[in-house]
Enzyme design. Structure first.
Site, short mmCIF file in Angstrom:
data_model
loop_
_atom_site.label_atom_id
_atom_site.label_comp_id
_atom_site.label_asym_id
_atom_site.label_seq_id
_atom_site.Cartn_x
_atom_site.Cartn_y
_atom_site.Cartn_z
N THR A 100 0.87 -1.17 0.00
CA THR A 100 0.00 0.00 0.00
C THR A 100 0.91 1.22 0.00
O THR A 100 1.65 1.44 0.94
CB THR A 100 -0.92 -0.01 1.22
OG1 THR A 100 -1.79 -1.13 1.12
CG2 THR A 100 -1.75 1.27 1.29
N LYS A 175 -7.24 1.46 -3.09
CA LYS A 175 -6.88 1.09 -1.72
C LYS A 175 -7.03 2.29 -0.78
O LYS A 175 -7.47 2.15 0.37
CB LYS A 175 -5.45 0.55 -1.66
CG LYS A 175 -4.94 0.17 -0.25
CD LYS A 175 -5.69 -1.01 0.37
CE LYS A 175 -5.36 -1.25 1.83
NZ LYS A 175 -4.13 -2.01 2.06
N LYS A 243 0.51 5.74 8.23
CA LYS A 243 1.21 5.85 6.93
C LYS A 243 0.18 5.96 5.80
O LYS A 243 0.27 6.85 4.94
CB LYS A 243 2.07 4.60 6.70
CG LYS A 243 2.64 4.52 5.27
CD LYS A 243 3.06 3.09 4.86
CE LYS A 243 1.88 2.23 4.48
NZ LYS A 243 2.20 1.03 3.70
#
Lengths: 291, 291
Positions: A100, A175, A243
């Site tokens: 990701t 995502k 993150k």
């Protein structure tokens, strides 16, 4: 691509990567692996995985390279450094980043690859360690359709719901949509359960009333009971979620999209990390409300 | 309570109330109704409902009175005014407020009732117009267990998931937990779909990837496609959701609970109402992100 002669390289043998390699081996693929620390890959060797010492060497001997590493800076290093994949991959090979990571970086890598005759896909996943283990990951892909079709059987060894969402970056954008939904959603779940607790209700009974209706969600049904029971093991780490939210915020800003819910969630999770919870599961956000 | 001799009074024949009365009639109860405007009750008369001109008169002839009205101030008037239920109900009767209203007011009404020998339950619902129509409402109840058991068959004529959550106010607190979950959750859903749109993805395909996993929710699956299609009919009205969020915020403040997600959602919904969307469905929040 015929399975018989195909050589897959795999970079990143963390919790997710190890399970994914196991499923590739189980499907009959020949897999070479590399990782920063060899120790985490060792359980794969008896199953048939071959160790390679460097990313550069792995690139040179693979037809398809799959990467799942930590942060965008790791992706950048693995793909774009001199010792990285693009400088060392065979022309005609396919590189698939399942980390990701940043949609912007995915586009940049795809362009760099194209200029060297290398095809790139971004293909982040959801479904966590359980999905990786069972080969039921959701795989969200960005890149060219022809390339996607060529490697689809490889994805099918690792996942179930595999969708091409558009050109380079589209997998990462998808995502991010997933993470954005979860971010504010988790805030709502935590506030609702904390409210029920503070009102003197039995929060598990409250879930029995609200879990099946318009308030229902995966987070409420799966993480709500863990919050109530005081079990905060990851699942998905707070530090990794932060993150992801940073990537989502940066890309939303590029689009000129306001995301106050995402901003709020990020600031709450940063407070949580400051409280020493960065290695807890994301549902530990509940603790912030019960302080 | 035996169905044969039981007289039910019903105050509030709006969309929800009408369907609930129909289900009570279908179950064989004798039901008298009153409402601010008689017109909205008229379709119930051929089905066997009897019209009564005032709340006071209704109170005097009923064993059980059910109310589902608009705002806490309406609940206050219907229960606590001189012409209201408590001043005019028979001793030993049961009054059930199914309005989504203030937990604090529910406690106050229960105390007033007790002092007059009248039993009170707060029993707000979820499941919307469809749940009301099909008799599948979720009913969240606060009050005494003995009273709850006595009128449970009446609830069963209108709903499926019927839970007593604790003493007076507990039904309202549970409903507020429901609304709090939805509030921040809807923010996340809107931001995620707007993000997908602005990233140039096909947002319906994005839902195919993210709807079944950790981002999955009732709102995402049921309201997401309506946002994408541009259909913003209610469902549940923006103006009523703002009312509920105000009640939730006020009660959270009383508990000393921070609810930044709820506060954010409320402020976004107020902007939306200022844009003239107060009679749209709650998923019209999406419009704020696509301006």
């Amino acid at each position: 691509m015929s399975k018989d002669n195909l050589k897959i390289g795999f970079v990143g043998t963390g919790v997710m990567g190890r399970s994914m390699v196991k499923n590739l081996l189980k499907a009959g693929y020949f897999v070479s692996v590399t990782n920063r620390t060899k120790a985490s890959a060792e359980e794969l060797f008896p199953l048939g995985a071959r160790w390679v010492d460097s990313v550069a060497e792995l690139a040179g001997l693979s037809d398809v390279v799959i990467t799942i590493v930590g942060y965008p800076k790791d992706v950048e290093e693995v793909y774009l450094s001199e010792e990285g994949l693009i400088s060392n991959a065979k022309s005609g090979s396919v590189l698939i980043d399942m980390t990701t990571s940043s949609p912007f970086l995915a586009k940049r890598i795809a362009l760099e690859g194209k200029s060297k005759g290398i095809d790139i896909l971004d293909a982040p996943v959801s479904g966590g360690d359980v999905g990786a283990k069972n080969g039921t990951l959701v795989i969200m892909v960005g890149g060219e359709e022809e390339v996607f079709n060529k490697v689809k059987p490889i994805f099918e060894a690792m996942g179930k719901n595999i969708i091409l969402h558009g050109p380079a970056g589209a997998g990462q954008y998808t995502k991010m949509s997933n993470q954005i939904t979860i971010a504010a959603g988790m805030v709502g779940v935590c506030e609702a359960i904390a409210y029920a607790q503070k009102a003197g209700l039995d929060p598990n009974r409250v879930l029995d009333s609200i879990g099946g209706g318009a308030a229902g969600s995966w987070s409420l049904s799966n993480l709500g009971p863990r919050m109530i029971a005081g079990h905060f093991e990851p699942g998905f780490y707070v530090k990794h979620f932060i993150k992801d939210m940073n990537i989502a915020l940066e890309s939303a800003k590029e689009m000129g999209l306001m995301t106050p819910g995402l901003e709020l969630a990020k600031s709450l999770y940063e407070q949580l990390a400051d409280d020493g919870e960065e290695n807890s599961g994301t549902h530990a956000l509940y603790k912030l409300y019960m302080k």
